[in-house]
Write a protein that holds these residues in place. Structure first.
Motif, mmCIF file in Angstrom:
data_model
loop_
_atom_site.group_PDB
_atom_site.id
_atom_site.type_symbol
_atom_site.label_atom_id
_atom_site.label_comp_id
_atom_site.label_asym_id
_atom_site.label_seq_id
_atom_site.Cartn_x
_atom_site.Cartn_y
_atom_site.Cartn_z
ATOM 1 N N PRO A 75 0.814 -1.222 0.000
ATOM 2 C CA PRO A 75 0.000 0.000 0.000
ATOM 3 C C PRO A 75 0.846 1.269 0.000
ATOM 4 C CG PRO A 75 -0.064 -1.066 2.148
ATOM 5 C CD PRO A 75 0.613 -2.019 1.225
ATOM 6 N N GLU A 76 2.142 1.148 0.309
ATOM 7 C CA GLU A 76 3.033 2.302 0.257
ATOM 8 C C GLU A 76 3.178 2.840 -1.167
ATOM 9 O OE1 GLU A 76 4.629 4.072 2.548
ATOM 10 O OE2 GLU A 76 3.704 2.951 4.180
ATOM 11 N N TRP A 77 2.818 2.006 -2.143
ATOM 12 C CA TRP A 77 2.950 2.430 -3.534
ATOM 13 C C TRP A 77 1.768 3.279 -3.994
ATOM 14 C CZ3 TRP A 77 4.206 -3.107 -5.750
ATOM 15 C CH2 TRP A 77 5.431 -3.543 -5.196
ATOM 16 N N TYR A 78 0.697 3.293 -3.222
ATOM 17 C CA TYR A 78 -0.518 4.007 -3.626
ATOM 18 C C TYR A 78 -0.459 5.464 -3.198
ATOM 19 C CZ TYR A 78 -2.573 -0.700 -4.124
ATOM 20 O OH TYR A 78 -2.846 -1.993 -4.471
ATOM 21 N N THR A 79 -1.109 6.344 -3.971
ATOM 22 C CA THR A 79 -1.264 7.742 -3.574
ATOM 23 C C THR A 79 -2.537 7.936 -2.761
ATOM 24 O OG1 THR A 79 -2.385 8.223 -5.669
ATOM 25 C CG2 THR A 79 0.002 8.571 -5.578
ATOM 26 N N GLN A 121 -6.658 -3.578 -11.699
ATOM 27 C CA GLN A 121 -7.818 -2.931 -12.298
ATOM 28 C C GLN A 121 -8.769 -2.326 -11.268
ATOM 29 O OE1 GLN A 121 -6.946 -6.172 -12.679
ATOM 30 N NE2 GLN A 121 -7.345 -6.925 -14.753
ATOM 31 N N ASN A 122 -8.595 -2.679 -9.992
ATOM 32 C CA ASN A 122 -9.480 -2.149 -8.950
ATOM 33 C C ASN A 122 -8.964 -0.832 -8.350
ATOM 34 O OD1 ASN A 122 -7.342 -3.786 -7.900
ATOM 35 N ND2 ASN A 122 -8.279 -3.652 -5.882
ATOM 36 N N ARG A 123 -7.865 -0.318 -8.870
ATOM 37 C CA ARG A 123 -7.316 0.928 -8.368
ATOM 38 C C ARG A 123 -7.533 2.048 -9.384
ATOM 39 N NH1 ARG A 123 -6.778 1.259 -3.238
ATOM 40 N NH2 ARG A 123 -5.425 3.055 -3.638
ATOM 41 N N ASP A 177 4.578 -5.419 -16.833
ATOM 42 C CA ASP A 177 4.339 -5.260 -18.267
ATOM 43 C C ASP A 177 2.847 -5.321 -18.578
ATOM 44 O OD1 ASP A 177 5.200 -5.344 -21.184
ATOM 45 O OD2 ASP A 177 4.113 -7.234 -21.034
ATOM 46 N N LEU A 178 2.137 -6.254 -17.940
ATOM 47 C CA LEU A 178 0.700 -6.356 -18.170
ATOM 48 C C LEU A 178 -0.032 -5.120 -17.654
ATOM 49 C CD1 LEU A 178 0.014 -10.092 -17.272
ATOM 50 C CD2 LEU A 178 0.007 -9.058 -19.535
ATOM 51 N N MET A 179 0.359 -4.632 -16.484
ATOM 52 C CA MET A 179 -0.310 -3.464 -15.920
ATOM 53 C C MET A 179 -0.164 -2.249 -16.828
ATOM 54 S SD MET A 179 0.544 -3.815 -11.853
ATOM 55 C CE MET A 179 -0.650 -2.584 -11.353
ATOM 56 N N ASN A 180 0.971 -2.141 -17.489
ATOM 57 C CA ASN A 180 1.176 -1.013 -18.404
ATOM 58 C C ASN A 180 0.300 -1.110 -19.641
ATOM 59 O OD1 ASN A 180 3.121 0.490 -16.959
ATOM 60 N ND2 ASN A 180 4.748 -0.914 -17.615
ATOM 61 N N ARG A 181 -0.293 -2.283 -19.872
ATOM 62 C CA ARG A 181 -1.161 -2.477 -21.029
ATOM 63 C C ARG A 181 -2.642 -2.446 -20.670
ATOM 64 N NH1 ARG A 181 1.369 -8.035 -22.751
ATOM 65 N NH2 ARG A 181 -0.560 -8.182 -23.937
ATOM 66 N N VAL A 182 -2.973 -2.280 -19.392
ATOM 67 C CA VAL A 182 -4.364 -2.300 -18.948
ATOM 68 C C VAL A 182 -5.114 -1.094 -19.498
ATOM 69 C CG1 VAL A 182 -5.877 -2.023 -16.944
ATOM 70 C CG2 VAL A 182 -4.024 -3.665 -16.880
ATOM 71 N N THR A 183 -6.299 -1.349 -20.035
ATOM 72 C CA THR A 183 -7.143 -0.251 -20.515
ATOM 73 C C THR A 183 -8.518 -0.277 -19.868
ATOM 74 O OG1 THR A 183 -7.888 -1.606 -22.382
ATOM 75 C CG2 THR A 183 -5.991 -0.168 -22.750
ATOM 76 N N THR A 184 -8.781 -1.274 -18.990
ATOM 77 C CA THR A 184 -10.090 -1.401 -18.354
ATOM 78 C C THR A 184 -10.318 -0.253 -17.382
ATOM 79 O OG1 THR A 184 -9.890 -3.795 -18.470
ATOM 80 C CG2 THR A 184 -11.588 -2.920 -17.002
ATOM 81 N N PRO A 185 -11.483 0.446 -17.455
ATOM 82 C CA PRO A 185 -11.767 1.524 -16.491
ATOM 83 C C PRO A 185 -11.764 0.981 -15.068
ATOM 84 C CG PRO A 185 -13.328 1.541 -18.309
ATOM 85 C CD PRO A 185 -12.561 0.265 -18.423
ATOM 86 N N VAL A 243 -1.930 3.048 -11.421
ATOM 87 C CA VAL A 243 -1.423 1.828 -12.041
ATOM 88 C C VAL A 243 0.005 1.990 -12.549
ATOM 89 C CG1 VAL A 243 -1.790 0.139 -13.878
ATOM 90 C CG2 VAL A 243 -3.720 0.988 -12.560
ATOM 91 N N PRO A 244 0.352 3.096 -13.255
ATOM 92 C CA PRO A 244 1.749 3.230 -13.698
ATOM 93 C C PRO A 244 2.742 3.252 -12.540
ATOM 94 C CG PRO A 244 0.330 4.777 -14.859
ATOM 95 C CD PRO A 244 -0.490 4.197 -13.743
#
Length: 227
Positions: free
Chosen positions: A84-88, A183-185, A210-218, A190-191
């Motif tokens: 969770p330290e990675w989240y804003t 996708q839940n954030r 790599d997959l997260m950088n390709r996510v387009t789901t709202p 995500v980046p």
């Protein structure tokens, strides 16, 4: 397997990619027996997918497969802890991961098909761990001209292997693919999360980045229930 509707795979990435990249799966029989075996997805001419593998004849699950009883294949796929330290925004520790569950009944291979399967499986792994090089100066650390091939084995050693294992093909009755990759954030987080994953030592983390950088789901701003 519970799958949150948000956790859908990115375009161009499906369950066969996960199995190809993480082929060591688990076969579970109805008697709660399990075996860890390398398997591969094979695309049929009609576009359908079958899962190929082999199992020691001494394994009790061999009889389960040979009798055509339904089994569950589990491919754990990549996974990584998310801090969770990675989240804003406020969040909790979690995991991102991509498991695949497949149910179906197997049919057993004749020996020629088993040999073809082993050749494909070996080539699949060898190309990944030591891609074949070309050119007059192509060498490997072992001094060979390329990946190890099944034909490099002795006839005696391969004969012992073939007599001890049985090959199988399983056509999926159901496929469950859970692609939990942030996708839940909120989209702007995500980046950042992917950046942290890309700097971690474990290759699973970099795979997920790599997959997260390709996510387009709202995404929603609130963490939805379910895992």
């Amino acid at each position: 397997m519970l799958i949150n509707p948000l956790y859908q795979p990115v375009a161009g990435h499906d369950f066969t990619d996960v199995i190809a990249d993480y082929p060591l799966g688990i076969i579970v029989g109805s008697e709660l027996m399990a075996a860890h075996l390398p398997m591969l997805p094979v695309r049929e001419p009609d576009g359908s997918v079958v899962i190929e593998g082999h199992i020691p004849r001494a394994d009790p699950l061999h009889a389960v497969l040979a009798e055509g009883r339904e089994v569950l294949l589990i491919f754990p796929g990549p996974s990584s802890y998310i801090s969770p330290e990675w989240y804003t925004r406020a969040g909790l520790p979690t995991y991102d991961f991509e498991p695949v569950h497949i149910r179906g009944r197997a049919t057993m291979m004749e020996q020629p098909a088993l040999e073809d399967h082993l050749r494909r499986l070996i080539d699949h792994h060898e190309e990944r761990v030591r891609p074949r090089q070309v050119g007059p100066d192509a060498t490997t650390s072992a001094g060979s001209s390329g990946p190890w091939r099944m034909d490099d084995s002795t006839e005696e050693s391969m004969g012992r292997l073939l007599s001890a294992i049985a090959g199988f093909r399983l056509r999926p009755r159901t496929v469950e693919f859970k692609s939990k990759i942030g996708q839940n954030r909120p989209a702007d987080e995500v980046p950042t999360t992917a950046g942290h994953l890309s700097r971690m030592r474990h290759p699973d983390a970099r795979y997920l980045a790599d997959l997260m950088n390709r996510v387009t789901t709202p995404r929603d701003d609130k963490d939805p229930p379910g895992r």
